[in-house]
Design an enzyme around this catalytic site. Structure first.
Site, short mmCIF file in Angstrom:
data_model
loop_
_atom_site.label_atom_id
_atom_site.label_comp_id
_atom_site.label_asym_id
_atom_site.label_seq_id
_atom_site.Cartn_x
_atom_site.Cartn_y
_atom_site.Cartn_z
N THR A 70 0.83 -1.21 0.00
CA THR A 70 0.00 0.00 0.00
C THR A 70 0.86 1.26 0.00
O THR A 70 0.62 2.19 -0.78
CB THR A 70 -0.95 0.00 1.22
OG1 THR A 70 -1.92 -1.04 1.05
CG2 THR A 70 -1.67 1.33 1.34
N ASN A 138 -5.48 -9.02 -7.75
CA ASN A 138 -5.49 -9.59 -6.41
C ASN A 138 -6.73 -10.41 -6.09
O ASN A 138 -6.74 -11.21 -5.16
CB ASN A 138 -5.33 -8.48 -5.36
CG ASN A 138 -6.37 -7.40 -5.49
OD1 ASN A 138 -6.43 -6.71 -6.50
ND2 ASN A 138 -7.22 -7.24 -4.48
N CYS A 306 -7.97 -6.22 2.06
CA CYS A 306 -7.73 -4.85 2.54
C CYS A 306 -9.04 -4.06 2.64
O CYS A 306 -9.16 -2.95 2.14
CB CYS A 306 -6.75 -4.15 1.61
SG CYS A 306 -5.16 -4.99 1.53
#
Length: 366
Positions: A70, A138, A306
């Site tokens: 990130t 992802n 996330c």
């Protein structure tokens, strides 16, 4: 016995990484100190930098260690201030979307790859673009043709950033061959510790620091380096091996069996990294699938980890033109601890749960 099939969220710590972390922790020292302990820490830091760069085909490139993927993405997008406009693919991670405002979104094909032709049309406007396109998605594992994207971006004088967090350890990641200007990677997806990542960048580019206050990382990222975590990252990346053929074969067999049950393999028509399966059963909601698998001792997810532990509709699946499946997906992801029989156990548990669900649903509808 718990079966862990959520390596795309975080992979268990490899013994090599644990040993390297412990060794660096026991050594102590701040890599910025000039005494003997500090110099030893500095040598360990720079050795790790060389090992990581070598593993991603980045010899001659620059590398800034960060707290994870990130932060690496955020540092890359920080460079967009020198460009006229920003374009991101519809499949990008939330960390990319959160690092920039007013970005133009490049669509995905139905197969889940960025639409290169549409991207080229978006870049026909005046000005220099900053473009972000991930290497492997992802959620779906779908691989983008980054070399083709780089050609289009550089033809317009732009910068191409590539989020390679999910690709690392699952396929060859070659910074030079990809033609990217910057590339984000993270340790905990490959069995390194959590809280460590890196941004690889072309030294011909001028990188502007986002975190200031000290001279660490050549002045590009202030703050004392996490030498133990970085040493573990280097050890993990050196320990990565190609996925065993029997494990890959087991995944293919399970996918075929799932399709017989009416399951949609999301991204199944595109090249994908091994070990990542995004499935959707139109009749069975994600949250119900997760509850069933968790109660059976199997750790999987409904997409990106996330999102603060939330189960939410998949933005990626919606962008692929299947909003009807966006709340029906399940992500199964293998890694260095996975054995071929684990895929079969997953199928046995999932298919039994689906059978029970159908029976209950039929009674409710009767």
């Amino acid at each position: 016995m718990t079966l862990y099939l959520d390596h795309a969220a975080a992979s268990p710590l490899r013994p090599e990484a644990r040993e390297a972390f412990q060794r660096a922790s026991d050594m102590g020292g701040n890599a910025s100190s000039i005494h003997a302990a500090g110099r030893k820490a500095k040598v360990m830091l720079e050795d790790a930098r060389s090992d990581v760069l070598s593993a991603v085909g980045g010899i001659g490139a620059g590398l800034v260690f960060t707290s994870g993927g990130t932060e690496a993405n955020a540092l890359a997008l920080w460079q967009a201030t020198g460009f006229d406009y920003v374009v991101v693919s519809a499949g990008e991670h939330d960390s990319v979307y959160g690092a920039v405002t007013d970005a133009v979104v490049a669509p995905l094909t139905k197969a889940g790859q960025v639409d290169v032709a549409a991207l080229q049309d978006l870049l026909a406007r005046d000005g220099r673009p900053f473009v972000a396109v991930m290497l492997a998605n992802n959620e779906t594992g779908v691989i983008n043709d980054i070399a083709s994207v780089a050609e289009v971006v550089h033809a317009r004088g732009g910068w191409l950033h590539v989020d390679s967090v999910q690709a690392l350890g699952k396929m060859v990641v070659d910074f030079q061959a990809l033609g990217a200007d910057s590339l984000a990677i993270s340790a905990h997806k490959i069995g390194g510790g959590q809280g460590v990542g890196a941004l690889v960048y072309d030294r011909d580019r001028v990188l502007k620091p986002r975190t200031i206050g000290g001279g660490q990382e050549l002045g590009l990222r202030a703050g004392t380096e996490n030498v133990p975590g970085i040493a573990g990252f280097a050890a993990a990346i050196k320990a990565c091996q190609p996925v065993c053929e029997d494990v890959s074969r087991a995944q293919v067999q399970v996918e075929a069996a799932l399709q017989v049950l009416g399951v949609v393999i999301v991204g199944g028509d595109a090249p994908r990294v091994p070990g990542v399966l995004c499935l959707a059963q139109p009749q069975w909601a994600s949250n119900l699938q997760l509850i069933h698998m968790d109660m059976a001792g199997i750790c999987v997810s409904s997409g990106s980890a996330c999102s603060s532990g939330k189960v939410k509709t998949s933005r990626v699946v919606t962008a692929m033109g299947r909003p009807d499946l966006a709340d029906k997906v399940l992500r199964v992801s293998a890694g260095w601890t996975t054995q071929a029989e684990d895929w079969q156990r997953f199928y046995d548990v999932w298919s039994k749960g689906y059978e029970v669900y159908l029976k209950r649903h039929a009674k409710e509808m009767a």
